[in-house]
Write an enzyme that holds these catalytic residues in place. Sequence first.
Site, mmCIF file in Angstrom:
data_model
loop_
_atom_site.group_PDB
_atom_site.id
_atom_site.type_symbol
_atom_site.label_atom_id
_atom_site.label_comp_id
_atom_site.label_asym_id
_atom_site.label_seq_id
_atom_site.Cartn_x
_atom_site.Cartn_y
_atom_site.Cartn_z
ATOM 1 N N GLU A 181 -1.455 -7.561 -8.879
ATOM 2 C CA GLU A 181 -0.605 -8.425 -8.051
ATOM 3 C C GLU A 181 -1.226 -9.808 -7.845
ATOM 4 O O GLU A 181 -2.419 -9.930 -7.577
ATOM 5 C CB GLU A 181 -0.399 -7.751 -6.692
ATOM 6 C CG GLU A 181 0.481 -8.528 -5.728
ATOM 7 C CD GLU A 181 0.513 -7.908 -4.336
ATOM 8 O OE1 GLU A 181 1.420 -8.259 -3.559
ATOM 9 O OE2 GLU A 181 -0.368 -7.078 -4.015
ATOM 10 N N LYS A 185 9.520 -8.377 -4.046
ATOM 11 C CA LYS A 185 8.926 -7.370 -3.167
ATOM 12 C C LYS A 185 9.783 -7.139 -1.927
ATOM 13 O O LYS A 185 10.121 -8.082 -1.215
ATOM 14 C CB LYS A 185 7.513 -7.834 -2.774
ATOM 15 C CG LYS A 185 6.681 -6.809 -2.012
ATOM 16 C CD LYS A 185 5.271 -7.352 -1.854
ATOM 17 C CE LYS A 185 4.345 -6.392 -1.144
ATOM 18 N NZ LYS A 185 2.960 -6.915 -1.100
ATOM 19 N N CYS A 228 2.750 -3.447 -4.496
ATOM 20 C CA CYS A 228 1.772 -3.170 -3.444
ATOM 21 C C CYS A 228 2.351 -2.415 -2.251
ATOM 22 O O CYS A 228 2.548 -1.209 -2.331
ATOM 23 C CB CYS A 228 1.067 -4.457 -3.018
ATOM 24 S SG CYS A 228 -0.553 -4.156 -2.237
#
EC number: 3.5.1.53
Length: 297
Positions: free
Chosen positions: A47, A120, A157
């Site tokens: 990431e 995200k 994540c």
Amino acid sequence: MEGRRREVVVSSLQFACSDDISTNVAAAERLVREAHAKGANIVLIQELFEGYYFCQAQREDFFQRAKPYKNHPTIARMQKLAKELGVVIPVSFFEEANAAHYNSIAIIDADGTDLGIYRKSHIPDGPGYQEKFYFNPGDTGFKVFQTKFAKIGVAICWDQWFPEAARAMVLQGAEILFYPTAIGSEPQDQGLDSRDHWRRVMQGHAGANVVPLVASNRIGKEIIETEHGPSQITFYGTSFIAGPTGEIVAEADDKSEAVLVAQFDLEMIKSKRQSWGVFRDRRPDLYKVLLTMDGNL
């Protein structure tokens, strides 16, 4: 009659980042090439690999790190690399979209085609991981991308802590799940180590959905100046690849640069997933409580 085989080799990269874009992108390219030399078809980079994990601080000047998705130089470079090597590369980046900002990932197919982006969805906000200051919640929804080698689901994540995200991607046909991450020590509590928890949760996603899973995390110590003085995170690496029962088939340590590879037969795994019955026996009519915040319908 012998069953069909559809084999794919996946790779997870792990390296320490500097705070210089050109150095980090060159490191990523070097490791993608190494993964390709080991036979990889799909290569996952960690990431926000262009620089330090800047979310340790709430600093206005760090918004300058964001770039628009269109004509993004790192994505363009990875498109060229993907086409040269014939590999699929998900590319994480800090996206500026007019007045909005996202933690995004572009999926580059093996011919260099940009298949689109995922933004995200779950944005953390805690000491050392103050992402809500920088990122809007993603508006793409969970997506699946048809690449040359497989249908893949990619989340980022903090998304990995939510089983709903993994299930949503596999329901849409994802055959492999990919999670680029940036996680390590907790600045407010040096005694807290989430490494094993972090890994077990993703192993659970693989096992519960009967799909392989690839996780990539950075290593190294990064110090960011904040309004309260320096903040430090030591990233714990331990990138890994899990098989369809959650078993670890390749893993890195917490300090070393690594290029992990593993091979899977997606047709065999598809048969296992179908016969195991976890998708046959689902009861969506009973899951309405998941659409609430407090469990009350």
